[in-house]
Design an enzyme around this catalytic site. Structure first.
Site, PDB file in Angstrom:
ATOM      1  N   HIS A 474      25.787  41.911  55.947  1.00  0.00           N
ATOM      2  CA  HIS A 474      27.059  42.421  56.473  1.00  0.00           C
ATOM      3  C   HIS A 474      27.448  41.671  57.745  1.00  0.00           C
ATOM      4  O   HIS A 474      28.543  41.101  57.848  1.00  0.00           O
ATOM      5  CB  HIS A 474      26.929  43.922  56.765  1.00  0.00           C
ATOM      6  CG  HIS A 474      28.156  44.535  57.351  1.00  0.00           C
ATOM      7  ND1 HIS A 474      29.052  45.247  56.600  1.00  0.00           N
ATOM      8  CD2 HIS A 474      28.661  44.516  58.609  1.00  0.00           C
ATOM      9  CE1 HIS A 474      30.059  45.650  57.378  1.00  0.00           C
ATOM     10  NE2 HIS A 474      29.836  45.215  58.608  1.00  0.00           N
ATOM     11  N   GLU A 475      26.530  41.657  58.706  1.00  0.00           N
ATOM     12  CA  GLU A 475      26.854  41.013  59.980  1.00  0.00           C
ATOM     13  C   GLU A 475      27.014  39.508  59.800  1.00  0.00           C
ATOM     14  O   GLU A 475      27.806  38.876  60.490  1.00  0.00           O
ATOM     15  CB  GLU A 475      25.784  41.329  61.030  1.00  0.00           C
ATOM     16  CG  GLU A 475      25.663  42.813  61.368  1.00  0.00           C
ATOM     17  CD  GLU A 475      26.988  43.466  61.770  1.00  0.00           C
ATOM     18  OE1 GLU A 475      27.878  42.768  62.296  1.00  0.00           O
ATOM     19  OE2 GLU A 475      27.142  44.684  61.530  1.00  0.00           O
TER      20      GLU A 475
HETATM   21 ZN   LIG Z   1      31.174  45.383  60.202  1.00  0.00          ZN
END
Ligand SMILES: [Zn+2]
Length: 686
Positions: A474-475
């Site tokens: 995600h990051e």
């Molecule tokens: Zn995010």
């Protein structure tokens, strides 16, 4: 006697000569920040005032481009400071943070409430078709005009003065709110003996022993309120009494009375936001906040949240019965409580899908997962990552990589700061030391990912949970949004996009770590190097929709409370905890599930820029679920054609295009929410 003026010899204000203008962290001391901020603020003020006072008639170059060039020194000082304040803070930096927050807010007000400046921008906006601007320049001009209008430019002086005062106060309160949560997290630690470790897997015990030793209690085992410690504890500990103790402490962050209590701060922030919205001519803060997003109105966001709430609760109620049965079968004579859910779910998963998290974890090594993220970025976007060891960073755990593009030329710097430590705020995030732009010359971005993973025992690999591996992707998706940015102007570069669009590139990227092709290559046992057995992988993938009722409920409850708090037109006497309780009752929150973030420690909305916008994750999920199907439909998860469109219209585009248009250009049509329901395993509601 040697004396130095506060400016001379301040490494924050000198040119940084390392590659990618990487900040020389080894030379910074807390005492350098206050004078550097003062000098940088003064320089930025002078640059902006000069634009406002320019006797020449306004042009795009002497107004918008001049503003885009202003404040460079301030950007550098602030990016170093706020990255340290989040990832490596201490008492001195925290004191400076409280002091600097209102000064920065005042600087913003002085800029956005500058009438002469707004007149120039307004004049340009009125003739935007006649200026011969490129489509990107028109977007930039529109953003500036909107930024000023939304800040209150054009309003009477006394209104503007009040808006400025509100802005400063909110900045101070936001900084305090976040610091209080960190203090509550640091203050709590439970030490366990060998006899308290029932049910806990080896990886947890090893890391708990290490934390205890680090905090001066060798031979003991520590549970902390960091998500990477308390979540697995709640998932595996067979000791219901200890689970309850840990859960209650976790849920009470920001609500413990005394100096770190956030209830009054949150209430004041909600009041001030409502007042600001009223002064700006909006019905409520939520209306103001959402006017400049993809959703556009609170109604649209509520509709989406409500559409998943009912199927989420229905699924969670069914799951709760199954958990209750498991508890009963083990002789547990209790009603399932929030501190039981993770533990019993883990048992249920083991029973129904025949595997547990503990079995998966040895295959999810942090280093292999980082490689996996790099590999996907290489297949999709032609990026290559080479680790370098020559730069001095702010903590020995931070890793640095040079990123090269398709042409083999360096195009960015990527930093990875992966491990939890007491000086780091909880959660995971992406941030920048320098954004991409090419206004005068190509400026390459420098991007950091910060995580809170538990470090493996000395000499052992650090292992992730499935959720943590997904968080890493995600990051890294956010990071790619910064690294691949290819626009001219800073205002619309990288992740400077609407809050409900910004989670699309990050959540979309999560899909790749859940593909068999990727797991076969990178999910390797940390001791034997063997790939995850096919059967185990099959179970993992089959279980993806497991517990989605609970996940939907804990998230959506937080998003609804956030939106409703900010939909109150006059929250003058708001008691945020009572409000939360009443709202949960109204929507029928199951007793056995807690909100993902309770109001007194809801950092996203009080110190993190997601106020009235926590719904954004679900909004973006409509896009990511639908968007990933473009790859699935092609039969190739790295389909070069889809990847190219994704890069051109999304990851590289910043805010240079309207978001609906950008999505359609990538996908060939508007997004359909049906994919979101499929992804969560719900029937679409009629
Ligand atoms: Zn995010």
């Amino acid at each position: 006697m040697m004396t130095t003026s506060p400016i001379d010899g301040n490494p924050l204000l000198e040119p940084w000569t390392a590659p990618f203008e990487a900040p020389p962290f080894d030379r910074f001391e807390p005492r350098h920040f206050p004078p550097a901020f003062d000098a940088a603020l003064k320089a930025a003020r002078a640059e902006i005032d000069a634009v406002a006072a320019d006797p020449a008639p306004p042009s795009f170059a002497n107004t918008i481009e001049a503003l885009e060039r202003s404040g460079r020194s301030l950007d550098k000082v602030a990016s170093v400071f706020f990255n340290l304040a989040g990832a490596a803070t201490n008492d001195e930096l925290q004191a400076i943070e409280r002091e600097i927050a209102p000064k920065l807010a005042r600087h913003r007000s002085e800029t956005y409430l500058n009438e002469a400046l707004f007149k120039r921008i307004d004049a340009l906006k009125a003739q935007e078709d006649k200026l011969g601007l490129s489509p990107e320049q028109i977007r930039v001009l529109e953003r500036y005009h909107l930024d000023f209008a939304r800040a209150g430019a054009g309003l009477p002086p006394e209104t503007k003065a009040r808006l400025a005062a509100i802005g400063e106060r909110l900045a101070t309160l936001g900084a305090e709110f976040g610091q209080n949560v960190l203090k509550d997290e640091k203050a709590w630690l439970v030490l366990l003996d060998k006899s308290d470790l029932d049910g806990l897997p080896d990886f947890f015990i090893a890391s708990a022993a290490r934390i205890a030793a680090d905090r001066g209690h060798p031979g003991k085992y520590a549970v902390t309120l960091s998500r990477s410690s308390v979540e697995p504890f709640l998932q595996f500990s067979a000791r219901r009494d200890l689970r309850e103790t840990a859960f209650r402490a976790w849920a009470a962050r920001g609500e413990n009375g005394g100096a770190t209590d956030n209830r009054a701060i949150a209430a004041e922030m909600v009041r001030l936001r409502a007042e600001r919205a009223r002064l700006l001519g909006y019905e409520t803060y939520a209306h103001y906040r959402l006017a400049d997003t993809m959703a556009k109105t609170p109604r649209a966001a509520l509709d989406l949240l409500e559409s998943v709430w009912a199927p989420g609760v229905a699924r969670a109620r069914k799951d709760e019965q199954a958990l209750q049965a498991i508890a009963a079968s083990e002789g547990g004579n209790f009603k399932v409580a929030p501190w039981d859910w993770r533990y019993l779910s883990e048992k249920r998963r083991k029973a129904e899908f025949d595997f547990d998290e503990g079995e998966l974890k040895p295959y999810l090594q942090l280093d292999r997962m980082i490689e996996a993220a790099f590999y996907a970025a290489s297949r999709l976007f032609g990026l290559e990552f080479a680790e370098r060891f020559d730069l001095k960073l702010y903590h020995p755990d931070v890793r640095t990589f040079t990123v090269t593009g398709r042409d083999g030329a360096p195009k960015a710097l990527f930093l990875g700061d992966y491990f939890a430590r007491p000086s780091k705020r909880s959660g995971a995030w992406m941030s920048s030391f320098r954004g991409q732009q090419k206004l005068d010359r190509a400026q390459f971005p420098s991007v950091v990912n910060v995580m809170n993973f538990a470090k493996g025992a000395e000499g052992e690999a650090s292992l992730l949970s499935v959720d943590e591996a997904r968080t890493l992707f995600h990051e890294f998706g956010h990071a790619l949004h910064g690294l691949l940015s290819d626009v001219t102007y800073p205002r619309i570069s990288g992740t400077h996009v609407a809050g409900d669009f910004v989670e699309f590139p990050s959540q979309l990227f999560e899909h790749w770590i859940q593909q068999p092709e990727m797991l076969r290559r990178f999910a390797l046992h940390y001791k034997t190097g063997e790939p995850m057995p096919e059967a185990l992988m099959g179970k993992l993938l089959n279980a993806r929709r497991f517990n989605q009722g609970w996940a939907t409920v804990e998230y959506t409850a937080s998003a609804l409370v956030d939106l409703k708090l900010h939909l109150d037109p006059s929250p003058d006497k708001v008691d945020v905890v009572a409000f939360e309780r009443e709202e949960l009752e109204r929507i029928g929150m199951p007793d056995a599930i807690a909100m993902r973030h309770r109001t007194p420690h809801f950092q996203h909305i009080f110190s993190g820029g997601y106020s009235a916008a926590y719904y954004s994750y679900l909004w973006s999920e409509v896009l990511d679920a639908d968007g990933f199907e473009a790859f699935e439909e092609s039969g190739d998860i790295f389909d070069p054609k889809a990847a190219r469109r994704l890069e051109d219209f999304v990851y590289a585009a910043g805010a240079s295009r309207d978001y609906d248009e950008a999505y359609r250009a990538f996908r060939g049509r508007a997004p359909s929410p049906a994919a979101l329901f499929r992804k969560r395993g719900f029937e679409a509601s009629s």
